[in-house]
Design a protein around this motif. Structure first.
Motif, PDB file in Angstrom:
ATOM      1  N   ARG A 291      -5.162   8.750   4.290  1.00 32.03           N
ATOM      2  CA  ARG A 291      -6.390   8.836   3.497  1.00 32.03           C
ATOM      3  C   ARG A 291      -7.414   7.787   3.898  1.00 32.03           C
ATOM      4  O   ARG A 291      -8.615   8.021   3.843  1.00 32.03           O
ATOM      5  CB  ARG A 291      -6.068   8.678   2.003  1.00 32.03           C
ATOM      6  N   LYS A 292      -6.939   6.593   4.289  1.00 34.03           N
ATOM      7  CA  LYS A 292      -7.850   5.467   4.500  1.00 34.03           C
ATOM      8  C   LYS A 292      -7.841   4.895   5.913  1.00 34.03           C
ATOM      9  O   LYS A 292      -8.805   4.231   6.307  1.00 34.03           O
ATOM     10  CB  LYS A 292      -7.507   4.328   3.525  1.00 34.03           C
TER      11      LYS A 292
ATOM     12  N   ASP B 118      -1.780   6.246   2.028  1.00 31.93           N
ATOM     13  CA  ASP B 118      -3.025   5.560   2.384  1.00 31.93           C
ATOM     14  C   ASP B 118      -3.274   5.555   3.887  1.00 31.93           C
ATOM     15  O   ASP B 118      -4.423   5.467   4.333  1.00 31.93           O
ATOM     16  CB  ASP B 118      -3.011   4.109   1.878  1.00 31.93           C
TER      17      ASP B 118
ATOM     18  N   PHE C 146       0.859  -1.180   0.000  1.00 30.70           N
ATOM     19  CA  PHE C 146       0.000   0.000   0.000  1.00 30.70           C
ATOM     20  C   PHE C 146       0.892   1.225   0.000  1.00 30.70           C
ATOM     21  O   PHE C 146       2.100   1.131   0.268  1.00 30.70           O
ATOM     22  CB  PHE C 146      -0.934   0.012   1.215  1.00 30.70           C
TER      23      PHE C 146
END
Length: 240
Positions: A68-69, A65, A61
């Motif tokens: 963001r996630k 991320d 990843f």
């Protein structure tokens, strides 16, 4: 032939003009956010408590991320992107607790995953007899911090696997979570990352009213499968 070359030159000039216009129109904040060459590329390593957001364990990843996630603070992600180690509260020992008197002194409290109040007492640790409880034992024997224990109770594994009654003690619960050690390579926040180690952590909390007015609280916390002290990267996780 000359007309074709002239046409290509005109197209190329228009493209360059458009690119120049885009750069000129870019806000100053975006330009300021661009990383410097120093520290913006290369390998970085860090750790995170698995917060249940689905951080991949078996696939790669992007570093970005995490923000963001997966709920990691943008400031921590940017520091990692710049090749710097984020400063975390979890890395620091609770020095204030050592100024207080008595093992039953409450030095912290918070809510667990289900909204239950967890208390941390100063506790004690006797290495000769290997006896103790509370923050002193957790720091001195197991190399963890109050923030690491808090994260274990806030982010246990999903469902019953993460929070279980301790057999024979109806008011004592064990919490189970995982700390992920991550390695990344590449450039800035677009580095490619993978989890290379997973360290299970357990914390035991007594919710019975054995001490006047308040539950006993956290008894101990430790790294499963590790004799004695947890690796430093567990308590230095960037999201505690």
């Amino acid at each position: 032939m000359h007309k074709v070359n002239a046409r290509r030159y005109a197209v190329a000039s228009a493209a360059l003009g458009l690119a120049a216009g885009l750069f000129a129109a870019a806000p100053a904040s975006a330009m300021a956010a661009a990383p410097s060459a120093e520290g913006s590329s290369g390998d970085v390593e860090f750790s995170v408590f698995d917060n249940g957001s689905g951080i991949p364990r078996n696939s790669s990843f992007q570093l970005a991320d995490l923000g963001r996630k997966h709920g990691i603070a943008d400031s921590a992600v940017k520091q990692l992107g710049a090749g710097k180690e984020p400063r975390t509260a979890g890395a620091e020992s609770n020095t204030e607790s050592k100024k207080l008197s008595g093992p039953d002194t409450v030095v912290g409290q918070w809510k667990d995953r289900d909204g239950w109040t967890v208390y941390m007492r100063q506790g004690y640790y006797d290495p000769g007899r290997d006896k103790g409880f509370g923050l002193t034992k957790i720091e001195q024997k197991h190399n963890l911090t109050m923030k690491a224990v808090e994260a274990t109770t806030k982010y246990p594994r999903p469902g019953a696997a993460g929070k279980q009654k301790f057999a024979g003690y109806p008011d004592t619960w064990n919490y189970f979570t995982d700390v992920l050690h991550v390695k990344c390579s590449g450039w800035w926040i677009f580095r490619t990352c993978r989890v290379d180690k997973v360290q299970p952590v357990r914390a035991g909390v007594d919710f019975s009213f054995k001490v006047p007015m308040l539950p006993k609280g956290v008894i101990t916390a430790y790294c499963e499968g590790v004799q004695g002290r947890c690796p430093d990267w567990v308590k230095n996780a960037v999201n505690i």
